[in-house]
Design a protein around this motif. Structure first.
Motif, PDB file in Angstrom:
ATOM      1  N   GLY A  43     -53.573 -72.123 -39.009  1.00 40.43           N
ATOM      2  CA  GLY A  43     -52.256 -71.584 -39.296  1.00 40.43           C
ATOM      3  C   GLY A  43     -51.096 -72.528 -39.080  1.00 40.43           C
ATOM      4  N   GLU A  44     -51.352 -73.750 -38.684  1.00 42.87           N
ATOM      5  CA  GLU A  44     -50.267 -74.691 -38.400  1.00 42.87           C
ATOM      6  C   GLU A  44     -50.105 -75.724 -39.507  1.00 42.87           C
ATOM      7  OE1 GLU A  44     -47.989 -74.678 -35.827  1.00 42.87           O
ATOM      8  OE2 GLU A  44     -48.831 -72.663 -35.689  1.00 42.87           O
ATOM      9  N   PRO A  45     -48.854 -76.214 -39.696  1.00 45.37           N
ATOM     10  CA  PRO A  45     -47.674 -76.072 -38.837  1.00 45.37           C
ATOM     11  C   PRO A  45     -46.869 -74.811 -39.126  1.00 45.37           C
ATOM     12  CG  PRO A  45     -47.159 -77.557 -40.637  1.00 45.37           C
ATOM     13  CD  PRO A  45     -48.613 -77.185 -40.796  1.00 45.37           C
ATOM     14  N   THR A  46     -46.195 -74.317 -38.082  1.00 44.51           N
ATOM     15  CA  THR A  46     -45.205 -73.251 -38.201  1.00 44.51           C
ATOM     16  C   THR A  46     -44.002 -73.641 -37.342  1.00 44.51           C
ATOM     17  OG1 THR A  46     -46.167 -72.001 -36.358  1.00 44.51           O
ATOM     18  CG2 THR A  46     -46.935 -71.456 -38.582  1.00 44.51           C
ATOM     19  N   PRO A  47     -42.846 -73.006 -37.544  1.00 45.08           N
ATOM     20  CA  PRO A  47     -41.631 -73.447 -36.835  1.00 45.08           C
ATOM     21  C   PRO A  47     -41.735 -73.452 -35.317  1.00 45.08           C
ATOM     22  CG  PRO A  47     -41.046 -72.000 -38.652  1.00 45.08           C
ATOM     23  CD  PRO A  47     -42.542 -71.976 -38.558  1.00 45.08           C
ATOM     24  N   GLY A  49     -44.828 -72.818 -33.542  1.00 42.16           N
ATOM     25  CA  GLY A  49     -46.211 -72.878 -33.095  1.00 42.16           C
ATOM     26  C   GLY A  49     -46.741 -74.294 -33.001  1.00 42.16           C
ATOM     27  N   SER A  50     -47.949 -74.393 -32.503  1.00 45.10           N
ATOM     28  CA  SER A  50     -48.728 -75.624 -32.470  1.00 45.10           C
ATOM     29  C   SER A  50     -50.177 -75.198 -32.387  1.00 45.10           C
ATOM     30  CB  SER A  50     -48.357 -76.491 -31.258  1.00 45.10           C
ATOM     31  OG  SER A  50     -48.805 -75.884 -30.059  1.00 45.10           O
ATOM     32  N   PRO A  51     -51.123 -76.091 -32.674  1.00 48.66           N
ATOM     33  CA  PRO A  51     -52.531 -75.698 -32.548  1.00 48.66           C
ATOM     34  C   PRO A  51     -52.870 -75.169 -31.161  1.00 48.66           C
ATOM     35  CG  PRO A  51     -52.368 -77.727 -33.793  1.00 48.66           C
ATOM     36  CD  PRO A  51     -50.982 -77.438 -33.282  1.00 48.66           C
ATOM     37  N   GLU A  52     -52.268 -75.779 -30.124  1.00 50.72           N
ATOM     38  CA  GLU A  52     -52.561 -75.357 -28.763  1.00 50.72           C
ATOM     39  C   GLU A  52     -51.979 -73.970 -28.483  1.00 50.72           C
ATOM     40  OE1 GLU A  52     -52.927 -79.535 -29.365  1.00 50.72           O
ATOM     41  OE2 GLU A  52     -51.137 -78.271 -29.602  1.00 50.72           O
ATOM     42  N   ILE A  53     -50.738 -73.737 -28.925  1.00 53.08           N
ATOM     43  CA  ILE A  53     -50.105 -72.438 -28.727  1.00 53.08           C
ATOM     44  C   ILE A  53     -50.872 -71.350 -29.465  1.00 53.08           C
ATOM     45  CG2 ILE A  53     -48.058 -71.062 -29.303  1.00 53.08           C
ATOM     46  CD1 ILE A  53     -46.380 -73.572 -28.731  1.00 53.08           C
ATOM     47  N   ARG A  54     -51.229 -71.646 -30.708  1.00 50.55           N
ATOM     48  CA  ARG A  54     -51.934 -70.638 -31.497  1.00 50.55           C
ATOM     49  C   ARG A  54     -53.298 -70.309 -30.890  1.00 50.55           C
ATOM     50  NH1 ARG A  54     -49.594 -70.246 -36.701  1.00 50.55           N
ATOM     51  NH2 ARG A  54     -50.855 -68.385 -37.002  1.00 50.55           N
ATOM     52  N   ALA A  55     -53.964 -71.316 -30.341  1.00 51.18           N
ATOM     53  CA  ALA A  55     -55.274 -71.078 -29.724  1.00 51.18           C
ATOM     54  C   ALA A  55     -55.139 -70.152 -28.518  1.00 51.18           C
ATOM     55  CB  ALA A  55     -55.914 -72.401 -29.318  1.00 51.18           C
ATOM     56  N   LYS A  56     -54.101 -70.356 -27.697  1.00 47.32           N
ATOM     57  CA  LYS A  56     -53.881 -69.504 -26.529  1.00 47.32           C
ATOM     58  C   LYS A  56     -53.533 -68.077 -26.964  1.00 47.32           C
ATOM     59  CE  LYS A  56     -52.365 -73.157 -23.355  1.00 47.32           C
ATOM     60  NZ  LYS A  56     -51.227 -73.688 -22.543  1.00 47.32           N
ATOM     61  N   GLU A  57     -52.703 -67.949 -27.990  1.00 49.60           N
ATOM     62  CA  GLU A  57     -52.340 -66.627 -28.490  1.00 49.60           C
ATOM     63  C   GLU A  57     -53.554 -65.896 -29.038  1.00 49.60           C
ATOM     64  OE1 GLU A  57     -47.723 -67.652 -29.824  1.00 49.60           O
ATOM     65  OE2 GLU A  57     -49.344 -67.755 -31.288  1.00 49.60           O
ATOM     66  N   THR A  58     -54.390 -66.625 -29.765  1.00 49.42           N
ATOM     67  CA  THR A  58     -55.596 -66.019 -30.335  1.00 49.42           C
ATOM     68  C   THR A  58     -56.549 -65.556 -29.241  1.00 49.42           C
ATOM     69  OG1 THR A  58     -55.405 -67.396 -32.316  1.00 49.42           O
ATOM     70  CG2 THR A  58     -57.553 -66.409 -31.877  1.00 49.42           C
ATOM     71  N   ALA A  59     -56.692 -66.352 -28.204  1.00 52.46           N
ATOM     72  CA  ALA A  59     -57.568 -65.972 -27.091  1.00 52.46           C
ATOM     73  C   ALA A  59     -57.066 -64.688 -26.422  1.00 52.46           C
ATOM     74  CB  ALA A  59     -57.646 -67.105 -26.074  1.00 52.46           C
ATOM     75  N   ALA A  60     -55.748 -64.580 -26.270  1.00 49.48           N
ATOM     76  CA  ALA A  60     -55.184 -63.380 -25.647  1.00 49.48           C
ATOM     77  C   ALA A  60     -55.407 -62.151 -26.524  1.00 49.48           C
ATOM     78  CB  ALA A  60     -53.692 -63.580 -25.386  1.00 49.48           C
ATOM     79  N   CYS A 178     -49.287 -60.590 -28.942  1.00 52.52           N
ATOM     80  CA  CYS A 178     -49.818 -61.812 -28.317  1.00 52.52           C
ATOM     81  C   CYS A 178     -49.386 -63.056 -29.081  1.00 52.52           C
ATOM     82  CB  CYS A 178     -51.347 -61.755 -28.247  1.00 52.52           C
ATOM     83  SG  CYS A 178     -52.008 -60.529 -27.092  1.00 52.52           S
ATOM     84  N   TYR A 179     -49.094 -62.889 -30.374  1.00 48.58           N
ATOM     85  CA  TYR A 179     -48.688 -64.040 -31.199  1.00 48.58           C
ATOM     86  C   TYR A 179     -47.173 -64.200 -31.127  1.00 48.58           C
ATOM     87  CZ  TYR A 179     -53.444 -63.891 -32.929  1.00 48.58           C
ATOM     88  OH  TYR A 179     -54.813 -63.908 -33.013  1.00 48.58           O
ATOM     89  N   GLU A 180     -46.699 -64.544 -29.946  1.00 47.21           N
ATOM     90  CA  GLU A 180     -45.258 -64.647 -29.700  1.00 47.21           C
ATOM     91  C   GLU A 180     -44.603 -65.679 -30.610  1.00 47.21           C
ATOM     92  OE1 GLU A 180     -42.146 -65.645 -26.035  1.00 47.21           O
ATOM     93  OE2 GLU A 180     -44.297 -65.484 -25.655  1.00 47.21           O
ATOM     94  N   SER A 181     -45.281 -66.787 -30.865  1.00 43.72           N
ATOM     95  CA  SER A 181     -44.691 -67.847 -31.692  1.00 43.72           C
ATOM     96  C   SER A 181     -44.464 -67.396 -33.129  1.00 43.72           C
ATOM     97  CB  SER A 181     -45.583 -69.094 -31.675  1.00 43.72           C
ATOM     98  OG  SER A 181     -46.816 -68.855 -32.357  1.00 43.72           O
ATOM     99  N   GLN A 182     -45.204 -66.390 -33.575  1.00 45.95           N
ATOM    100  CA  GLN A 182     -45.105 -65.937 -34.950  1.00 45.95           C
ATOM    101  C   GLN A 182     -44.301 -64.636 -35.080  1.00 45.95           C
ATOM    102  OE1 GLN A 182     -46.590 -68.172 -37.189  1.00 45.95           O
ATOM    103  NE2 GLN A 182     -46.783 -69.210 -35.218  1.00 45.95           N
TER     104      GLN A 182
END
Length: 235
Positions: A43-47, A49-60, A178-182
Motif C-alpha cells: 500500500g505504500e507510498p501514502t502521505p 504511511g511507510s512500510p513499517e507503519i503499515r505493517a504495525k497497523e496491519t498487525a494490530a 488501527c490504520y491511523e495513517s490512512q
C-alpha cells in the motif's frame, strides 16, 4: 490439512479487508471458520504511511479480527498488474491454503489496483487447478468466489447477497481505526469523516436486508441451495 482455510480474502492493500469485509471475517470467526487474508501490495507510498507503519497497523488490525493467517505477496503498489508472475504467486497461495471460499475485489472500480486485483484473482484461481506445472502445492480449484465492494465505487451495482454483520460493526470499526495513517492522520474530523462513510454504507446495506448493518457481495456464478431453512431462520 492444517494449513487449509475456509475463507481467504484477497486484498489489494492493507486495510482493504477490514474496510470491505471486516464484519464478514468476524462473523465467520465466531462460527468457528478459519479465515486468512493475502494482501497483494504493502500500500505504500501514502502521505502519512511507510512500510513499517503499515505493517504495525496491519498487525494490530489482525489481532482485533482474530485472523488465522495473513501474508503479503509484495507486488508493486499503484502499478499492480495481472501478469504471469503475479498470477503464479497468488495461485501458489490458493494451492497451499486451499480455501473453500475466496473473497475478492469487485471487477469494476475507480482504483486501478482494485481492478487488477479482481482480474488477477480470477486468473490465479484458474491457474491453481493446473497439473504438470512447477508451482508448489497440489492442483486445486477454489469452489466459491464472491466479490466485495470498495469505498472507491461511485455507483454500487445490485449485489447477489448481503452478509449480515449487525453483531460485529463495532469490532469492524475498531479494526479499521488501527490504520491511523490512512483513516485519521491528515483527514477532516468534521462529520461525515471517512469512518462515518464506511459505517453509513454498512448501515445502508443492513437496511436493505432488514438488519442493522451489512456487507454486499456479487457473484458471477450461480449460488446453489438445498434448503430454504437457513434463509427462513434468519428472518
Amino acid at each position: 490439512m492444517d494449513s487449509a482455510l475456509d475463507i481467504l480474502v484477497v486484498a489489494p492493500h492493507p486495510d482493504d479487508a477490514e474496510i470491505s469485509v471486516g464484519g464478514t471475517i468476524l462473523a465467520c470467526k465466531q462460527q468457528g471458520l478459519k479465515v486468512g487474508v493475502i494482501e497483494l501490495t504493502n500500500g505504500e507510498p501514502t502521505p502519512y504511511g511507510s512500510p513499517e507503519i503499515r505493517a504495525k497497523e496491519t498487525a494490530a488490525a489482525t489481532q482485533v479480527l482474530e485472523i488465522d493467517w495473513r501474508e503479503n505477496l509484495g507486488l508493486p503498489n499503484r502499478s499492480l498488474e495481472s501478469n504471469l508472475e503475479a498470477r503464479r504467486k497468488l495461485a501458489v497461495v490458493f494451492r497451499t491454503r486451499r480455501p473453500k471460499v475466496i473473497l475478492a475485489p469487485y471487477w469494476d472500480d475507480v482504483h486501478p489496483d482494485h481492478v487488477a486485483a479482481s482480474h488477477l484473482t480470477d486468473a490465479a484461481r484458474f491457474w491453481s487447478k493446473l497439473s504438470k506445472t512447477d508451482m508448489a502445492g497440489e492442483p486445486y480449484w477454489p469452489p466459491q468466489i464472491y466479490y466485495f465492494w470498495s469505498i472507491h465505487l461511485r455507483i454500487h451495482p445490485k449485489p447477489s447477497f448481503v452478509f449480515d454483520i449487525s453483531d460485529h460493526i463495532e469490532q469492524k470499526m475498531q479494526a479499521i481505526r488501527c490504520y491511523e495513517s490512512q483513516m485519521l492522520r491528515g483527514r477532516s474530523t468534521e462529520h461525515p469523516t471517512i469512518l462515518d462513510d464506511i459505517q453509513d454504507r454498512a448501515r445502508y446495506w443492513g437496511w436493505s436486508i432488514h438488519r442493522a448493518y451489512g456487507e454486499p457481495y456479487a457473484s458471477r456464478e450461480e449460488i446453489g441451495l438445498q434448503s430454504f431453512l437457513p434463509l427462513i431462520s434468519q428472518k
